[in-house]
Design a protein around this motif. Structure first.
Motif, PDB file in Angstrom:
ATOM      1  N   PHE A   1     -33.362 -15.540   7.840  1.00 56.68           N
ATOM      2  CA  PHE A   1     -32.920 -16.503   6.837  1.00 56.68           C
ATOM      3  C   PHE A   1     -31.886 -15.848   5.934  1.00 56.68           C
ATOM      4  O   PHE A   1     -31.993 -14.682   5.572  1.00 56.68           O
ATOM      5  CB  PHE A   1     -34.110 -17.016   6.016  1.00 56.68           C
ATOM      6  N   ARG A   2     -30.884 -16.614   5.559  1.00 61.95           N
ATOM      7  CA  ARG A   2     -29.775 -16.104   4.778  1.00 61.95           C
ATOM      8  C   ARG A   2     -29.910 -16.415   3.291  1.00 61.95           C
ATOM      9  O   ARG A   2     -29.603 -15.583   2.452  1.00 61.95           O
ATOM     10  CB  ARG A   2     -28.473 -16.728   5.322  1.00 61.95           C
ATOM     11  N   ALA A   3     -30.364 -17.613   2.967  1.00 61.28           N
ATOM     12  CA  ALA A   3     -30.451 -18.077   1.580  1.00 61.28           C
ATOM     13  C   ALA A   3     -31.810 -18.715   1.363  1.00 61.28           C
ATOM     14  O   ALA A   3     -32.467 -19.131   2.311  1.00 61.28           O
ATOM     15  CB  ALA A   3     -29.335 -19.083   1.294  1.00 61.28           C
ATOM     16  N   MET A   4     -32.221 -18.795   0.098  1.00 62.35           N
ATOM     17  CA  MET A   4     -33.536 -19.403  -0.164  1.00 62.35           C
ATOM     18  C   MET A   4     -33.492 -20.201  -1.457  1.00 62.35           C
ATOM     19  O   MET A   4     -32.644 -19.986  -2.323  1.00 62.35           O
ATOM     20  CB  MET A   4     -34.629 -18.359  -0.234  1.00 62.35           C
ATOM     21  N   ALA A   5     -34.426 -21.123  -1.546  1.00 62.16           N
ATOM     22  CA  ALA A   5     -34.562 -21.950  -2.739  1.00 62.16           C
ATOM     23  C   ALA A   5     -36.035 -22.237  -2.966  1.00 62.16           C
ATOM     24  O   ALA A   5     -36.871 -22.026  -2.080  1.00 62.16           O
ATOM     25  CB  ALA A   5     -33.781 -23.252  -2.594  1.00 62.16           C
ATOM     26  N   LEU A   6     -36.344 -22.705  -4.153  1.00 63.38           N
ATOM     27  CA  LEU A   6     -37.710 -23.092  -4.505  1.00 63.38           C
ATOM     28  C   LEU A   6     -37.654 -24.215  -5.530  1.00 63.38           C
ATOM     29  O   LEU A   6     -36.617 -24.465  -6.141  1.00 63.38           O
ATOM     30  CB  LEU A   6     -38.484 -21.889  -5.063  1.00 63.38           C
TER      31      LEU A   6
ATOM     32  N   ARG B   1     -37.957 -26.834   3.708  1.00 62.05           N
ATOM     33  CA  ARG B   1     -38.488 -28.157   4.041  1.00 62.05           C
ATOM     34  C   ARG B   1     -37.625 -29.291   3.505  1.00 62.05           C
ATOM     35  O   ARG B   1     -37.696 -30.405   3.996  1.00 62.05           O
ATOM     36  CB  ARG B   1     -39.914 -28.289   3.516  1.00 62.05           C
ATOM     37  N   SER B   2     -36.814 -29.035   2.489  1.00 57.51           N
ATOM     38  CA  SER B   2     -35.972 -30.074   1.895  1.00 57.51           C
ATOM     39  C   SER B   2     -34.682 -30.222   2.696  1.00 57.51           C
ATOM     40  O   SER B   2     -33.886 -29.283   2.792  1.00 57.51           O
ATOM     41  CB  SER B   2     -35.641 -29.713   0.441  1.00 57.51           C
ATOM     42  N   LEU B   3     -34.466 -31.405   3.251  1.00 57.66           N
ATOM     43  CA  LEU B   3     -33.238 -31.641   4.012  1.00 57.66           C
ATOM     44  C   LEU B   3     -32.012 -31.478   3.131  1.00 57.66           C
ATOM     45  O   LEU B   3     -30.981 -30.957   3.575  1.00 57.66           O
ATOM     46  CB  LEU B   3     -33.262 -33.036   4.641  1.00 57.66           C
ATOM     47  N   GLN B   4     -32.115 -31.900   1.883  1.00 58.92           N
ATOM     48  CA  GLN B   4     -30.996 -31.772   0.962  1.00 58.92           C
ATOM     49  C   GLN B   4     -30.618 -30.302   0.760  1.00 58.92           C
ATOM     50  O   GLN B   4     -29.448 -29.935   0.795  1.00 58.92           O
ATOM     51  CB  GLN B   4     -31.368 -32.415  -0.388  1.00 58.92           C
ATOM     52  N   LEU B   5     -31.617 -29.460   0.546  1.00 57.55           N
ATOM     53  CA  LEU B   5     -31.352 -28.042   0.356  1.00 57.55           C
ATOM     54  C   LEU B   5     -30.889 -27.390   1.656  1.00 57.55           C
ATOM     55  O   LEU B   5     -30.021 -26.509   1.637  1.00 57.55           O
ATOM     56  CB  LEU B   5     -32.587 -27.335  -0.206  1.00 57.55           C
TER      57      LEU B   5
END
Length: 150
Positions: A96-101, A52-56
């Protein structure tokens, strides 16, 4: 989290919020929910979705862990790791290739957990809330496959 924020959360409010989120996700196919169960009781839950974060997103983190919560009595018993692994499998399966939280910077227990899982700090942000702002830090994994069970 400030006490004023926590006092506003009720079972009814939380339940209605989850019903709305899950109903919306059925329509968009954007959210997956995973629960950890011990002796018939839900002891933890996690969600994943498109980032959801455009930056990420711009940094290449296309998947997101939106929620991860394990009851304190079950910390250190593997429920959190199992939830993260299952969510990573779901994200990978969905392409999905990568993830963040995001987690609160003051939540040292969670930060240590994410770091032990190989997460690296990416960004920091402030989110307004009653009584001030919450400061959060993003952790990321550039390969969701790195979180899958061996």
């Amino acid at each position: 989290m400030p006490a004023e924020e926590l006092e506003r959360i009720t079972v009814e409010l939380s339940g209605s919020g989850w019903r709305r989120v899950l109903a919306e996700s059925r329509e968009t196919r954007g959210l997956s929910l995973q629960v950890a169960v011990c002796e018939g009781r839900i002891v933890g839950l996690g969600t994943c979705c498109p980032q959801r974060s455009l930056q990420l997103q711009r940094m290449g983190y296309d998947g997101e862990i939106g929620t991860l919560y394990v009851l304190p009595a079950f910390h250190g018993l593997g429920a959190g790791r199992a939830i993260i692994q299952t969510l990573a499998m779901r994200l990978q399966r969905d392409g999905f290739r990568a993830m963040a939280l995001w987690t609160l910077t003051r939540n040292l227990r969670a930060r240590g957990f994410y770091e032990r899982l190989g997460g690296v700090t990416l960004l920091e942000r402030e989110e307004p809330c009653a009584g001030g702002a919450l400061v959060e830090v993003a952790y990321g994994w550039n390969d969701v496959g790195a979180l899958l069970p061996a």
